[in-house]
Motif scaffolding. Structure first.
Motif, mmCIF file in Angstrom:
data_model
loop_
_atom_site.group_PDB
_atom_site.id
_atom_site.type_symbol
_atom_site.label_atom_id
_atom_site.label_comp_id
_atom_site.label_asym_id
_atom_site.label_seq_id
_atom_site.Cartn_x
_atom_site.Cartn_y
_atom_site.Cartn_z
ATOM 1 N N ARG A 226 0.984 -1.748 -0.454
ATOM 2 C CA ARG A 226 0.078 0.000 -0.536
ATOM 3 C C ARG A 226 0.612 1.265 0.278
ATOM 4 N NH1 ARG A 226 -3.966 -0.157 5.042
ATOM 5 N NH2 ARG A 226 -5.498 -1.235 3.502
ATOM 6 N N HIS A 227 -0.038 2.311 -0.753
ATOM 7 C CA HIS A 227 1.313 3.793 -1.313
ATOM 8 C C HIS A 227 0.376 4.643 -0.423
ATOM 9 C CE1 HIS A 227 5.430 2.115 -2.536
ATOM 10 N NE2 HIS A 227 4.631 0.662 -2.623
ATOM 11 N N SER A 228 0.465 5.703 -0.315
ATOM 12 C CA SER A 228 -0.393 6.807 -0.321
ATOM 13 C C SER A 228 -0.085 7.729 -1.694
ATOM 14 C CB SER A 228 0.107 7.485 1.360
ATOM 15 O OG SER A 228 -0.025 6.684 2.659
ATOM 16 N N VAL A 229 -1.081 8.820 -1.369
ATOM 17 C CA VAL A 229 -0.525 9.629 -2.253
ATOM 18 C C VAL A 229 -1.607 11.363 -2.079
ATOM 19 C CG1 VAL A 229 -1.123 10.240 -5.094
ATOM 20 C CG2 VAL A 229 -1.375 8.345 -4.649
ATOM 21 N N MET A 264 -0.754 20.071 -6.018
ATOM 22 C CA MET A 264 0.149 19.408 -6.363
ATOM 23 C C MET A 264 0.087 17.954 -6.239
ATOM 24 S SD MET A 264 4.129 19.784 -4.242
ATOM 25 C CE MET A 264 4.908 20.382 -4.881
ATOM 26 N N LEU A 265 -0.080 17.037 -6.625
ATOM 27 C CA LEU A 265 0.090 15.471 -6.348
ATOM 28 C C LEU A 265 1.500 14.795 -5.886
ATOM 29 C CD1 LEU A 265 -1.291 12.467 -8.499
ATOM 30 C CD2 LEU A 265 1.153 12.302 -7.855
ATOM 31 N N VAL A 266 1.783 14.511 -4.655
ATOM 32 C CA VAL A 266 3.357 14.245 -4.342
ATOM 33 C C VAL A 266 3.395 12.378 -4.209
ATOM 34 C CG1 VAL A 266 2.702 14.838 -2.241
ATOM 35 C CG2 VAL A 266 4.922 14.738 -3.156
ATOM 36 N N SER A 267 4.371 11.661 -3.812
ATOM 37 C CA SER A 267 3.800 10.209 -3.682
ATOM 38 C C SER A 267 5.379 9.855 -3.703
ATOM 39 C CB SER A 267 3.742 9.726 -4.195
ATOM 40 O OG SER A 267 2.681 8.061 -3.574
ATOM 41 N N GLU A 268 5.255 8.728 -2.358
ATOM 42 C CA GLU A 268 7.094 8.125 -2.467
ATOM 43 C C GLU A 268 7.271 7.375 -3.502
ATOM 44 O OE1 GLU A 268 8.004 7.840 1.757
ATOM 45 O OE2 GLU A 268 6.801 6.762 1.531
ATOM 46 N N GLY A 269 8.457 7.197 -3.567
ATOM 47 C CA GLY A 269 8.723 6.112 -4.399
ATOM 48 C C GLY A 269 9.708 5.333 -3.996
ATOM 49 N N VAL A 270 9.279 4.942 -2.656
ATOM 50 C CA VAL A 270 9.978 3.844 -1.804
ATOM 51 C C VAL A 270 9.224 2.471 -1.872
ATOM 52 C CG1 VAL A 270 12.080 5.339 -1.216
ATOM 53 C CG2 VAL A 270 9.507 5.407 0.108
ATOM 54 N N ALA A 271 9.557 1.546 -0.972
ATOM 55 C CA ALA A 271 8.837 0.501 -0.454
ATOM 56 C C ALA A 271 7.826 1.140 0.219
ATOM 57 C CB ALA A 271 9.461 -0.601 0.086
ATOM 58 N N GLY A 272 6.605 0.164 0.110
ATOM 59 C CA GLY A 272 5.578 0.871 1.005
ATOM 60 C C GLY A 272 5.046 -0.305 1.894
ATOM 61 N N GLU A 273 3.407 -0.209 2.839
ATOM 62 C CA GLU A 273 2.929 -1.126 3.232
ATOM 63 C C GLU A 273 2.812 -2.329 3.257
ATOM 64 O OE1 GLU A 273 -0.810 -2.126 6.531
ATOM 65 O OE2 GLU A 273 -0.278 0.431 4.991
ATOM 66 N N THR A 274 3.336 -3.896 2.925
ATOM 67 C CA THR A 274 2.825 -4.600 3.137
ATOM 68 C C THR A 274 1.811 -5.509 3.464
ATOM 69 O OG1 THR A 274 5.365 -5.217 2.094
ATOM 70 C CG2 THR A 274 4.037 -6.989 2.582
ATOM 71 N N LEU A 275 0.670 -5.484 2.763
ATOM 72 C CA LEU A 275 -0.388 -6.144 2.948
ATOM 73 C C LEU A 275 -0.214 -8.102 3.104
ATOM 74 C CD1 LEU A 275 -2.453 -4.179 0.783
ATOM 75 C CD2 LEU A 275 -1.781 -3.331 3.450
ATOM 76 N N GLN A 276 -0.987 -8.382 3.968
ATOM 77 C CA GLN A 276 -0.697 -9.418 4.056
ATOM 78 C C GLN A 276 -1.626 -9.483 2.839
ATOM 79 O OE1 GLN A 276 1.436 -11.755 6.218
ATOM 80 N NE2 GLN A 276 1.859 -9.451 6.858
ATOM 81 N N ALA A 277 -2.982 -9.592 2.940
ATOM 82 C CA ALA A 277 -3.568 -10.206 1.829
ATOM 83 C C ALA A 277 -3.537 -8.802 0.597
ATOM 84 C CB ALA A 277 -5.245 -10.260 2.363
ATOM 85 N N PRO A 278 -4.351 -9.266 -0.733
ATOM 86 C CA PRO A 278 -4.839 -8.543 -1.810
ATOM 87 C C PRO A 278 -5.458 -7.879 -1.099
ATOM 88 C CG PRO A 278 -4.814 -11.151 -2.154
ATOM 89 C CD PRO A 278 -3.856 -11.021 -1.049
ATOM 90 N N ASP A 279 -5.455 -6.634 -1.158
ATOM 91 C CA ASP A 279 -6.653 -5.925 -1.249
ATOM 92 C C ASP A 279 -6.851 -4.363 -1.007
ATOM 93 O OD1 ASP A 279 -8.888 -4.388 0.692
ATOM 94 O OD2 ASP A 279 -8.101 -4.410 2.421
ATOM 95 N N ASN A 280 -7.738 -3.543 -1.785
ATOM 96 C CA ASN A 280 -7.270 -2.145 -2.213
ATOM 97 C C ASN A 280 -8.096 -1.654 -1.674
ATOM 98 O OD1 ASN A 280 -9.309 -3.202 -3.870
ATOM 99 N ND2 ASN A 280 -8.598 -1.351 -5.572
ATOM 100 N N GLU A 281 -8.377 -1.913 -0.455
ATOM 101 C CA GLU A 281 -8.980 -1.026 0.242
ATOM 102 C C GLU A 281 -8.499 0.486 1.017
ATOM 103 O OE1 GLU A 281 -13.329 -0.823 1.154
ATOM 104 O OE2 GLU A 281 -12.942 -2.816 -0.585
ATOM 105 N N GLN A 282 -8.946 1.481 0.632
ATOM 106 C CA GLN A 282 -8.544 2.015 1.750
ATOM 107 C C GLN A 282 -8.064 2.407 2.695
ATOM 108 O OE1 GLN A 282 -7.642 5.245 -0.111
ATOM 109 N NE2 GLN A 282 -8.315 4.238 -1.760
ATOM 110 N N GLY A 283 -6.882 2.619 2.847
ATOM 111 C CA GLY A 283 -6.406 2.284 4.295
ATOM 112 C C GLY A 283 -5.952 3.510 4.599
ATOM 113 N N PRO A 284 -5.439 3.534 6.231
ATOM 114 C CA PRO A 284 -4.671 5.170 6.765
ATOM 115 C C PRO A 284 -3.804 5.792 6.863
ATOM 116 C CG PRO A 284 -4.468 2.791 8.186
ATOM 117 C CD PRO A 284 -5.025 2.543 7.213
ATOM 118 N N ILE A 285 -4.050 7.397 6.701
ATOM 119 C CA ILE A 285 -2.838 7.898 6.224
ATOM 120 C C ILE A 285 -2.707 8.352 7.516
ATOM 121 C CG2 ILE A 285 -1.244 9.348 4.589
ATOM 122 C CD1 ILE A 285 -3.297 8.522 2.744
ATOM 123 N N GLU A 286 -1.667 8.090 7.897
ATOM 124 C CA GLU A 286 -1.536 8.714 9.372
ATOM 125 C C GLU A 286 -0.361 9.977 9.427
ATOM 126 O OE1 GLU A 286 -1.882 7.128 12.172
ATOM 127 O OE2 GLU A 286 -1.937 5.166 11.125
#
Ligand SMILES: Cc1cc2nc3c(=O)[nH]c(=O)nc-3n(C[C@H](O)[C@H](O)[C@H](O)COP(=O)(O)OP(=O)(O)OC[C@H]3O[C@@H](n4cnc5c(N)ncnc54)[C@H](O)[C@@H]3O)c2cc1C
Length: 394
Positions: A226-229, A264-286
């Motif tokens: 999972r990645h955040s935008v 401005m749209l900005v996002s990271e180009g490094v590893a994100g949060e690995t999910l245990q199961a495939p799922d594209n539901e929205q996750g939290p952005i701390e």
């Protein structure tokens, strides 16, 4: 029971592109099965950036061929009403002295060898293109004018519409529950809508490609990450005329583009949060994460120090161990063709990937060799790791 020339699982931008190209090459009966809606998987979460800057030559070739399709999308899909939502604003990539400089040098040189127009800019020239950023620490700046961003949903639905016009059937709300096979040969699929037969099945399932392992026992090395935008509203707009910008000098390897012509749209180009199961539901952005990215943004774009968060979302990458996709036939299952593991950079490749997979499915010569993208590479060790190491810039 219905029989098809080819069945495609998944109607993201890849599955829709495969279906369009199959139909265009003359496949008469093509069926696409999608458990949700067209483009509602990870495609709808994409940042949509298009560039040919890669250090893996095959990726450059696929991205270049795809750019031509994005640039002439109406003609490409044969639909006057189609639009890719393309913004041709160019792509800037800069590195200070340090670990990424060699990869940037290699990427630019490789692009030039492959006939891509890339300019090396000094800080003053880069500032003229992107006046809200600072480039005083840059040791090397590359600028690709034939680049920008497009709308992944429009592209997926454009391919789908033209595929349908050419005779393909696309069924939404159809969950594929099992790949049917006998003696190592694909025979069809079992779905929530019944059984369909075909000698060729193309899995374009993205993070859900792990189904293949469950259905066949064949390893499927793909993780859901999972990645955040973030979309930021600053005191000066990031306009559509300003290029996409990749900053190799910050911890998050951030990428930037205009969003809606002003934000401005900005996002990271490094590893994100690995999910245990495939799922594209929205996750939290701390909040800590937003502050961390915000500090990196303010370092590069000082005027954005006071920017506010306008909107944000999360999206899921289908990541392979070398951050490049698995494309083509699966050796141990005759008739199965896969396309997964785009590792955060599949949209820009989607027209050409759809075309080469359709060629492969129909026994035609492929425009770009699929051999480097084979699943076998994880067994033989011939990985497709780019000069940047792991990460979507590849
Ligand atoms: C946050 C984010 C930013 C990105 N930014 C960029 C970018 O700037 N540039 C770029 O080039 N790429 C980018 N990407 C990557 C790019 O968007 C993806 O590589 C691409 O959209 C993947 O398309 P797809 O068709 O493989 O996957 P999806 O769109 O996920 O489609 C797969 C489909 O398969 C369906 N499916 C799966 N299993 C089954 C089943 N058993 N039965 C029926 N249906 C099934 C799913 O419902 C889904 O709709 C980004 C991705 C994310 C998440």
């Amino acid at each position: 029971m219905d029989h098809f020339d080819a069945i495609v699982i998944g109607a993201g931008v890849i599955g829709c592109s495969v279906a369009f190209h199959l139909a265009q090459f003359g496949a008469r009966r093509v069926l696409v099965l999608e458990r949700g809606g067209i483009g509602t998987g990870t495609t709808s979460q994409s940042s949509g950036i298009l560039r040919t800057h890669y250090t893996v030559p095959e990726n450059v070739a696929l991205a270049r061929a795809s750019w031509s399709a994005f640039e002439n999308f109406q003609a490409y899909v044969g639909d006057d009403e189609a639009s890719a939502g393309l913004v041709r604003c160019g792509y800037l990539i800069a590195s200070p002295d340090g670990p990424k400089l060699g990869a940037l040098r290699a990427g630019i040189d490789g692009q030039c060898r492959q006939g891509i127009t890339v300019h090396e800019l000094d800080a003053k020239q880069a500032t003229e293109l992107l006046p809200i950023a600072r480039f005083d620490d840059a040791a090397l700046i590359g600028y690709e004018p034939d680049a920008g961003f497009a709308d992944p949903y429009l592209v997926a639905s454009g391919f789908a519409r033209s595929a349908r016009r050419l005779g393909a059937e696309i069924v939404e709300g159809a969950d594929v529950q099992m790949l049917l096979h006998t003696d190592g040969k694909v025979t069809g699929v079992e779905t929530s809508h019944g059984r369909f037969t075909a000698d060729t099945v193309v899995s374009a399932q993205n993070v859900w490609a792990r189904d293949i392992e469950r259905w066949t026992g064949i390893p499927t090395p793909v993780a859901a990450e999972r990645h955040s935008v973030l979309a930021l509203e600053g005191p000066q707009p990031y306009t559509n005329r300003m290029p996409v910008y990749k900053d190799l000098g910050c911890a998050g390897m951030l990428y930037y583009r205009s969003y809606g012509g002003a934000q401005m749209l900005v996002s990271e180009g490094v590893a994100g949060e690995t999910l245990q199961a495939p799922d594209n539901e929205q996750g939290p952005i701390e909040m800590d994460y937003i502050l961390d990215v915000g500090a990196q943004v303010a370092e590069r774009f000082p005027v954005y120090e006071t920017a506010g968060l306008a909107s944000s979302w999360t999206g899921v990458y289908d990541v392979t161990p070398d951050w490049n996709p698995v494309l083509g036939r699966v050796a141990d299952m005759h008739g199965l063709i896969v396309a997964y593991g785009f590792s955060g950079h599949g949209f820009k490749l989607s027209p050409a990937v759809g075309r080469v997979l359709a060629q492969e499915a129909l026994g035609l010569a492929t425009d770009v060799s699929l051999a480097p993208y084979s699943l076998e590479r994880f067994r033989t060790g011939a990985l497709l790791t780019g000069k940047y190491g792991v990460g979507a810039v590849s």
